[in-house]
Enzyme design. Structure first.
Site, PDB file in Angstrom:
ATOM      1  N   GLY A 160       0.373   9.565  35.146  1.00  0.00           N
ATOM      2  CA  GLY A 160      -0.692   8.561  35.109  1.00  0.00           C
ATOM      3  C   GLY A 160      -0.423   7.466  34.107  1.00  0.00           C
ATOM      4  O   GLY A 160       0.714   7.077  33.840  1.00  0.00           O
ATOM      5  N   ILE A 161      -1.486   7.004  33.502  1.00  0.00           N
ATOM      6  CA  ILE A 161      -1.460   5.799  32.683  1.00  0.00           C
ATOM      7  C   ILE A 161      -1.562   6.181  31.196  1.00  0.00           C
ATOM      8  O   ILE A 161      -2.100   7.231  30.870  1.00  0.00           O
ATOM      9  CB  ILE A 161      -2.652   4.907  33.124  1.00  0.00           C
ATOM     10  CG1 ILE A 161      -2.490   3.482  32.696  1.00  0.00           C
ATOM     11  CG2 ILE A 161      -3.981   5.471  32.720  1.00  0.00           C
ATOM     12  CD1 ILE A 161      -3.470   2.547  33.426  1.00  0.00           C
ATOM     13  N   GLY A 162      -1.022   5.345  30.291  1.00  0.00           N
ATOM     14  CA  GLY A 162      -1.161   5.595  28.847  1.00  0.00           C
ATOM     15  C   GLY A 162       0.134   6.080  28.203  1.00  0.00           C
ATOM     16  O   GLY A 162       1.193   6.119  28.848  1.00  0.00           O
ATOM     17  N   ILE A 221       0.915   9.066  27.009  1.00  0.00           N
ATOM     18  CA  ILE A 221       1.340  10.451  27.278  1.00  0.00           C
ATOM     19  C   ILE A 221       2.460  10.539  28.335  1.00  0.00           C
ATOM     20  O   ILE A 221       3.430  11.271  28.127  1.00  0.00           O
ATOM     21  CB  ILE A 221       0.107  11.323  27.625  1.00  0.00           C
ATOM     22  CG1 ILE A 221      -0.776  11.430  26.369  1.00  0.00           C
ATOM     23  CG2 ILE A 221       0.502  12.686  28.139  1.00  0.00           C
ATOM     24  CD1 ILE A 221      -2.137  12.061  26.590  1.00  0.00           C
ATOM     25  N   GLU A 230       1.426   7.145  42.083  1.00  0.00           N
ATOM     26  CA  GLU A 230       0.808   5.857  42.428  1.00  0.00           C
ATOM     27  C   GLU A 230       1.410   4.735  41.598  1.00  0.00           C
ATOM     28  O   GLU A 230       1.531   3.609  42.035  1.00  0.00           O
ATOM     29  CB  GLU A 230      -0.700   5.913  42.205  1.00  0.00           C
ATOM     30  CG  GLU A 230      -1.082   5.823  40.734  1.00  0.00           C
ATOM     31  CD  GLU A 230      -2.494   6.288  40.459  1.00  0.00           C
ATOM     32  OE1 GLU A 230      -2.936   7.219  41.134  1.00  0.00           O
ATOM     33  OE2 GLU A 230      -3.129   5.733  39.570  1.00  0.00           O
TER      34      GLU A 230
HETATM   35  N1  COA Z   1     -15.233   8.631  23.123  1.00  0.00           N
HETATM   36  C1  COA Z   1     -15.087   7.377  22.655  1.00  0.00           C
HETATM   37  N2  COA Z   1     -13.908   6.729  22.642  1.00  0.00           N
HETATM   38  C2  COA Z   1     -12.841   7.387  23.140  1.00  0.00           C
HETATM   39  C3  COA Z   1     -12.913   8.689  23.634  1.00  0.00           C
HETATM   40  C4  COA Z   1     -14.182   9.323  23.613  1.00  0.00           C
HETATM   41  N3  COA Z   1     -14.333  10.554  24.051  1.00  0.00           N
HETATM   42  N4  COA Z   1     -11.687   9.071  24.030  1.00  0.00           N
HETATM   43  C5  COA Z   1     -10.868   8.049  23.810  1.00  0.00           C
HETATM   44  N5  COA Z   1     -11.554   7.038  23.271  1.00  0.00           N
HETATM   45  C6  COA Z   1     -11.035   5.746  22.840  1.00  0.00           C
HETATM   46  C7  COA Z   1      -9.876   5.895  21.900  1.00  0.00           C
HETATM   47  O1  COA Z   1     -10.305   6.018  20.546  1.00  0.00           O
HETATM   48  C8  COA Z   1      -9.128   4.602  22.118  1.00  0.00           C
HETATM   49  O2  COA Z   1      -9.822   3.563  21.464  1.00  0.00           O
HETATM   50  P1  COA Z   1      -9.042   2.468  20.628  1.00  0.00           P
HETATM   51  O3  COA Z   1      -8.211   1.746  21.672  1.00  0.00           O
HETATM   52  O4  COA Z   1     -10.147   1.662  20.053  1.00  0.00           O
HETATM   53  O5  COA Z   1      -8.232   3.254  19.649  1.00  0.00           O
HETATM   54  C9  COA Z   1      -9.313   4.358  23.620  1.00  0.00           C
HETATM   55  O6  COA Z   1     -10.462   5.115  23.984  1.00  0.00           O
HETATM   56  C10 COA Z   1      -8.139   4.784  24.476  1.00  0.00           C
HETATM   57  O7  COA Z   1      -7.817   6.103  24.168  1.00  0.00           O
HETATM   58  P2  COA Z   1      -6.348   6.665  24.462  1.00  0.00           P
HETATM   59  O8  COA Z   1      -6.372   8.119  24.192  1.00  0.00           O
HETATM   60  O9  COA Z   1      -5.309   5.834  23.778  1.00  0.00           O
HETATM   61  O10 COA Z   1      -6.321   6.392  25.996  1.00  0.00           O
HETATM   62  P3  COA Z   1      -5.174   6.140  27.053  1.00  0.00           P
HETATM   63  O11 COA Z   1      -4.617   4.776  26.951  1.00  0.00           O
HETATM   64  O12 COA Z   1      -4.234   7.288  27.053  1.00  0.00           O
HETATM   65  O13 COA Z   1      -6.080   6.180  28.372  1.00  0.00           O
HETATM   66  C11 COA Z   1      -7.825   6.957  29.789  1.00  0.00           C
HETATM   67  C12 COA Z   1      -6.950   7.244  28.590  1.00  0.00           C
HETATM   68  C13 COA Z   1      -8.676   8.170  30.066  1.00  0.00           C
HETATM   69  C14 COA Z   1      -8.709   5.765  29.545  1.00  0.00           C
HETATM   70  C15 COA Z   1      -6.911   6.671  31.001  1.00  0.00           C
HETATM   71  O14 COA Z   1      -6.037   7.751  31.162  1.00  0.00           O
HETATM   72  C16 COA Z   1      -7.700   6.518  32.287  1.00  0.00           C
HETATM   73  O15 COA Z   1      -8.229   5.467  32.511  1.00  0.00           O
HETATM   74  N6  COA Z   1      -7.761   7.554  33.150  1.00  0.00           N
HETATM   75  C17 COA Z   1      -8.542   7.536  34.346  1.00  0.00           C
HETATM   76  C18 COA Z   1      -7.790   7.028  35.519  1.00  0.00           C
HETATM   77  C19 COA Z   1      -6.596   7.848  35.859  1.00  0.00           C
HETATM   78  O16 COA Z   1      -6.383   8.949  35.386  1.00  0.00           O
HETATM   79  N7  COA Z   1      -5.793   7.334  36.739  1.00  0.00           N
HETATM   80  C20 COA Z   1      -4.600   7.982  37.185  1.00  0.00           C
HETATM   81  C21 COA Z   1      -3.397   7.219  36.853  1.00  0.00           C
HETATM   82  S1  COA Z   1      -3.642   5.476  36.905  1.00  0.00           S
END
Ligand code: COA
Length: 432
Positions: A214-216, A218, A237
């Site tokens: 996925g995205i990010g 990890i 995707e």
């Molecule tokens: N409450 C509040 N804020 C939260 C949080 C929570 N439970 N969990 C994460 N955050 C904040 C983090 O602190 C970070 O904020 P910052 O940018 O101000 O530091 C931000 O959210 C992003 O967190 P991070 O862990 O770096 O996220 P990521 O870039 O790995 O993305 C998702 C995580 C969940 C947003 C992303 O995976 C997603 O959109 N998933 C849903 C869609 C998906 O899975 N698609 C499949 C592939 S595209």
């Protein structure tokens, strides 16, 4: 008429092309690395010529010109994925969010939203008169088929990809030649936490598995840990730069796939020039629409599919919240549920949701007794299987609610385990 004559006849300036957009139109645009920025700029500059035009796409990497005060009433933006560029506007009610599984975006556009105009980026035509949709096949391949007006920004920097992206010049209404850098999505350096998560996830991936990332951050951490694996397949995707070295070194060779054997299957690319160069004229990669790559039934046709996605919160029952924080739309459903389901249905498959155990500088736990009020559940407790944090792996399928809660508390950040244990004891009348 030869294809060259047809192409030249359709070749216009951005200003001329956008005259085919009318008041009250719905215009669906390519997104991410395929944003047709010359045409976006022309529309923005000429905003006074439009009233009530809805602009739809997945997300924008650059500015979101559709939400400025000045263009209100002229344009309204509707997105399938909230991000840094549109999150505030959605929260403020000046832009919209449409929720659907990524696998459904082509059919939701075709059957329900019904845009009249589609705008995209393409690589210039080859000797036979076929352009390529380049980095993005996703929903744009479908809108090209059903929209009345199809405008393409022809950009020589766009990689020429194969699969369903090769389209004849006769399929378009207008071409606008405009070479500009392809928008890039560079990966930030890996954090220590991501490295640990990457190691746990990689321990769940075996030689011969077919992966989705996925995205990010990890996914890139996982790629670093897969260098010694063999015969992996890739059906995803999207991908970022992380997979390029794995493909070049032969770790990903797609030889164990039941379908699309020998081919990498992607919906869109989300990386930098390193990835674009790899995709350019590469017949081992097929870019395909979302209703193929994200279709759980298609995904499940390969054996040993492993999906890896991320989330914002998991409660003690295993309910996964990935795209909302309360009523705020934080991101989008994306392909998470499609791939969780496809991987679960695949023979030998596994779905993984991987996340840091905390957010906001370790001040909040992402494993929670109860999800934030009004948040929407993305992946249900019945769909979920592996949850991974930097503290380990919780396998949830087949487990009772009590066993799930135990497994999840064990991978929570130690600073929050007491609080979660108290909730466990209240809920299950048993010492943690
Ligand atoms: N409450 C509040 N804020 C939260 C949080 C929570 N439970 N969990 C994460 N955050 C904040 C983090 O602190 C970070 O904020 P910052 O940018 O101000 O530091 C931000 O959210 C992003 O967190 P991070 O862990 O770096 O996220 P990521 O870039 O790995 O993305 C998702 C995580 C969940 C947003 C992303 O995976 C997603 O959109 N998933 C849903 C869609 C998906 O899975 N698609 C499949 C592939 S595209």
């Amino acid at each position: 008429m030869s294809w060259r004559e047809e192409y030249n006849k359709k070749l216009v300036t951005a200003e001329e092309a956008i005259k085919s957009i009318h008041d009250n139109d719905k215009v669906v645009m390519a997104f991410g690395c395929s944003e047709p920025r010359c045409i976006v700029r022309a529309m923005r500059e000429n905003y006074k010529n439009y009233n009530n035009v809805e602009v739809i796409n997945m997300l924008l990497l650059g500015e979101t010109p559709w939400v400025d005060e000045e263009v209100r009433g002229h344009f309204r933006y509707n997105s399938f994925f909230a991000s840094g560029t549109n999150r505030k506007a959605i929260a403020a009610g000046v832009a919209d969010y449409t929720s659907c599984y990524l696998s459904e975006t082509p059919s939701v556009l075709r059957d329900y939203i019904k845009p009249r105009v589609t705008v995209m980026s393409v690589a210039p035509p080859d000797e036979e008169g076929y352009v390529s949709l380049g980095t993005n096949c996703d929903y744009i391949e479908t809108t090209l088929a059903h929209c009345e007006v199809k405008i393409a920004q022809v950009n020589k920097n766009m990689p020429y990809t194969y699969g369903a992206t090769r389209k004849h010049v006769s399929e378009f209404t207008y071409f606008v030649e405009c070479d500009e850098p392809i928008p890039e999505v560079p990966a930030p350096p890996l954090t220590e936490v991501e490295v640990k998560i990457g190691k746990h996830c990689a321990s769940l991936i075996n030689d011969g598995d077919c992966i989705q990332l996925g995205i990010g951050g990890i996914p890139n951490a996982i790629c670093e840990e897969l260098k010694d694996k063999k015969d992996l397949g890739l059906h995803s995707e999207m991908v970022g730069d992380g997979v390029v070295d794995l493909i070049k070194s032969g770790v990903i060779n797609n030889t164990k796939k039941n379908i699309d054997n020998g081919k990498t299957i992607l919906g869109f690319a989300f990386g930098t020039k390193k990835l674009f160069d790899h995709l350019d004229k590469n017949r081992d990669v097929e870019m395909v629409p979302m209703d193929y790559v994200n279709n759980p039934v298609i995904i499940a046709q390969n054996d040993n599919v492993v999906s890896v996605n991320s989330c914002l919160q998991v409660d003690l029952m295993g309910q996964v919240v990935s795209d909302t924080i309360g009523l705020n739309q934080f991101s989008g459903v994306g392909g998470q549920v499609d791939f969780v389901r496809g991987a679960t249905m695949s023979k030998g498959g596994r779905s993984i949701i991987a996340m840091p155990s905390t957010a906001k500088g370790d001040t909040i736990s992402k494993i929670v007794p109860k999800i934030t009020d009004y948040s929407a559940v993305t992946t249900t407790r019945n769909d979920v299987n592996y949850i991974v944090t930097e503290f380990g792996i919780a396998q949830l399928k087949g487990k009772t609610m009590r066993e799930r809660a135990r497994a999840l508390i064990a991978i929570a950040h130690p600073d929050f385990r007491d609080e979660l244990s108290e909730e466990f004891e209240r809920r299950f009348n048993e010492k943690y």
